[in-house]
Design a protein around this motif. Sequence first.
Motif, short mmCIF file in Angstrom:
data_model
loop_
_atom_site.label_atom_id
_atom_site.label_comp_id
_atom_site.label_asym_id
_atom_site.label_seq_id
_atom_site.Cartn_x
_atom_site.Cartn_y
_atom_site.Cartn_z
N CYS A 106 0.87 -1.56 0.01
CA CYS A 106 -0.25 -0.20 -0.05
C CYS A 106 1.07 0.97 0.30
O CYS A 106 0.70 2.37 0.19
CB CYS A 106 -0.60 0.55 0.96
SG CYS A 106 -0.09 -0.07 2.80
N TYR A 107 2.03 0.91 -0.15
CA TYR A 107 2.65 2.13 -0.48
C TYR A 107 2.37 3.18 -1.61
O TYR A 107 2.63 4.91 -0.98
CB TYR A 107 4.45 2.36 -0.88
CG TYR A 107 5.18 0.94 0.90
CD1 TYR A 107 5.88 2.14 1.36
CD2 TYR A 107 5.76 -0.41 0.27
CE1 TYR A 107 6.34 1.72 2.45
CE2 TYR A 107 6.66 -0.51 1.16
CZ TYR A 107 6.23 -0.09 2.84
OH TYR A 107 7.30 -0.20 3.84
N ASP A 108 1.77 3.06 -2.40
CA ASP A 108 0.83 4.24 -3.22
C ASP A 108 0.19 4.79 -2.82
O ASP A 108 -0.09 5.94 -2.77
CB ASP A 108 0.59 3.50 -4.37
CG ASP A 108 -0.75 2.96 -4.94
OD1 ASP A 108 -0.66 1.83 -2.78
OD2 ASP A 108 -1.24 2.14 -5.20
N GLN A 109 -0.85 4.80 -1.76
CA GLN A 109 -1.95 5.49 -0.47
C GLN A 109 -0.81 5.85 0.76
O GLN A 109 -1.17 6.70 1.41
CB GLN A 109 -1.49 4.54 0.37
CG GLN A 109 -3.11 3.05 -0.75
CD GLN A 109 -3.75 2.56 0.10
OE1 GLN A 109 -4.16 2.14 0.78
NE2 GLN A 109 -3.76 0.99 -0.54
N LEU A 110 0.12 6.09 0.42
CA LEU A 110 1.16 6.97 1.49
C LEU A 110 1.99 7.75 1.73
O LEU A 110 2.60 7.46 0.22
CB LEU A 110 2.02 5.46 2.55
CG LEU A 110 0.94 4.77 3.25
CD1 LEU A 110 1.98 3.55 3.52
CD2 LEU A 110 0.30 4.76 4.29
N GLU A 111 2.95 9.13 2.15
CA GLU A 111 2.82 10.03 1.96
C GLU A 111 3.97 9.46 2.49
O GLU A 111 4.64 10.39 3.79
CB GLU A 111 2.80 11.58 2.04
CG GLU A 111 1.23 11.63 1.63
CD GLU A 111 0.57 13.03 1.69
OE1 GLU A 111 0.69 13.56 1.98
OE2 GLU A 111 -0.53 12.61 0.82
N PHE A 112 5.88 10.01 1.47
CA PHE A 112 7.15 10.27 2.37
C PHE A 112 8.09 10.50 1.13
O PHE A 112 7.92 10.19 -0.10
CB PHE A 112 7.01 8.76 2.90
CG PHE A 112 7.63 7.63 1.46
CD1 PHE A 112 8.92 7.36 0.92
CD2 PHE A 112 6.30 7.01 1.64
CE1 PHE A 112 8.56 6.33 -0.39
CE2 PHE A 112 6.20 6.07 0.22
CZ PHE A 112 7.81 5.83 0.20
N ASP A 113 9.00 11.21 1.36
CA ASP A 113 9.95 11.71 0.53
C ASP A 113 11.26 10.73 0.45
O ASP A 113 11.36 9.81 1.37
CB ASP A 113 10.84 12.96 1.33
CG ASP A 113 9.39 13.84 1.89
OD1 ASP A 113 8.71 14.46 0.11
OD2 ASP A 113 9.43 14.71 2.27
N ILE A 114 11.97 11.17 -0.59
CA ILE A 114 12.91 9.69 -0.64
C ILE A 114 14.66 10.85 -0.56
O ILE A 114 15.04 12.11 -0.89
CB ILE A 114 12.91 9.70 -2.45
CG1 ILE A 114 11.82 9.02 -2.84
CG2 ILE A 114 14.63 8.53 -2.21
CD1 ILE A 114 11.50 8.50 -4.32
N PRO A 115 15.07 10.55 0.44
CA PRO A 115 16.09 11.46 1.07
C PRO A 115 17.46 11.43 0.29
O PRO A 115 18.05 9.92 -0.37
CB PRO A 115 16.64 10.83 2.42
CG PRO A 115 15.67 10.14 2.48
CD PRO A 115 14.73 9.96 1.51
#
Length: 593
Positions: free
Chosen positions: A440-449
């Motif tokens: 379900c990663y497409d439903q979650l918000e996070f940045d790519i450091p």
Amino acid sequence: MSATVLPPPPLQSERPLLKKILEQTNASLSPVLEITRDNIAVVWISPLAIRLTLQMLKEDSQNCLMLFDLTAIDERDRIHREGQPASSFTVVYHLMSLQSAADEVRIKVALPDHSPSLPSISDIWPNANWYEREIWDLFGIHFDQHPFLRRILTPPTWTDHPLRKDHHARATEKPPYSLTEDQEKYEQDALCFDPSLWGMKRHSDHSDFMFLNLGPNHPSVHGVFRIVLQLEGERIVDAVPDIGFHHRGAEKMGERQSWHTYIPYTDRVDYLGGVMNNFPYVMAVETLAGISVPPRAQMIRVMLAELFRIASHLVFYGTMAQDVGQLSPVFYMFTDREKIFRIIEAICGFRMHPAWFRIGGVAMDLPVGWEGLIRSVLDYLPKRLDEYDAMVMRNPIFRARTQGIGAYTKAEAVEWGVTGPGLRACGLEWDYRKHAPYACYDQLEFDIPTGQNGDCYDRIVVHIEEIRQSLRIIRQCVDHMPSGPVKAEHSLTTPPPKARTMHDIETLIHHFLNVSWGPVIPPGEARACVEATKGLNSYSLISDGGTTSYRTRIRTPSFAHLQMIPLLSRGIMIADLIAVVGSIDFVMADVDR
């Protein structure tokens, strides 16, 4: 190779890498096309054309085409090979383009039973060196013009190729071990070190060989791992990594265990990653079987995986500081890791090796009080990370030991198969969770450091920021955890309810077979990949229509990353090598499998 050229798969316009391969292989080479269960295109190419094809693809890639994996299959006992060319051994080149979304293709080459061989491509992709050695060691396929084709995972005195189907899988299939005096002398002689046999040569007319064995039992090499150093004073002239001390035959075990009973074995590969190792394996089996995982189980999987990412990164952070001389941080960080493990133990019942994921979901639902446990850590850990920044990252000695040390470019990272934090430290904003979302990663918000310099310091910075992003992901999982079942209602993975087994004999038989032998997975081939703690980790599985895997391939990030040690160590001091080794963030079980 004579076979019918199949029509191209759907959405070929969305597969630029496949289109490029088909354009470069003309009709006289008879490329054969198939689509596997994971919807990754497979192109069969003649052995005569493989090197030229790969060379043209690499030259046309603008430094964004990665040789992600290179392995082999012993096809001699396989029954279900419909639509594939005749082959006794198959060599598989898995290519991945990093231009935008994950664009992947597998190129396969069919080889005969007698003296199988192919030209080496280690001069095209340097990371092919170890992969070709592994194939030679485990399958006996020779790679012509390879610069150093010798065993890599088994001892140099080994006499067979363990991943061939005619090789025993258990010690009980062989006579009791005995060692004669002649055999003992042969084994002892094999331990003698000859620099020339390791590809080493004199680099100066005014100095002789001077060697230092770093490992295989040394705390700074992070496991049973040996680096043979050739020195001139304290400067490293050459370095040759020696692996295989931890090899347990994890892929061979996958061919003798049932689909269910192999899950605990995956925990022991990256033993700091816990359920992160279960993740790609169960996803690959689910793809083979056509099993859809319920939304609640998907989010629970992601939440547990990110908890293990934090636990693993805290180990890296603390031991990295210890490697360059700071003794206090590792104790603080291991204390915080314990807080993560208490949550994992409360949910899974185990800490490091919970083996908690199941085919079709997870072992059980979340326990009462799980939300409070996780929220307490979500509130606690960010402040601790701020303290660690002051203690470690802003320490001038730590900066001096890590900044500008062990740097590599983005192009070098792609050439050597570097993924995960090591790739992003070079400035490439590429994360499998974003570019090929799973669960379900497409439903979650996070940045790519990302970093800028690709050195030891930037690799540490990326790891630390990934901890913060994992906390962000976990908070979203807690806030938006869906309701519903945690296991798929599918006959191949979930036995009938216990109460129903006493109602009719058919249900009882089905329950008994599922528990004792495990499910019978339909024939096919599938691969699943995750953004694991140290980089991309994938499982490629082949089912021949039985209760066990016909071929289990584990592609781990650590195996690819350790190959870079010679490149990163030449010309630096021994003390700097310790910082380089620590910053790679590897686990030897992840290397040797």
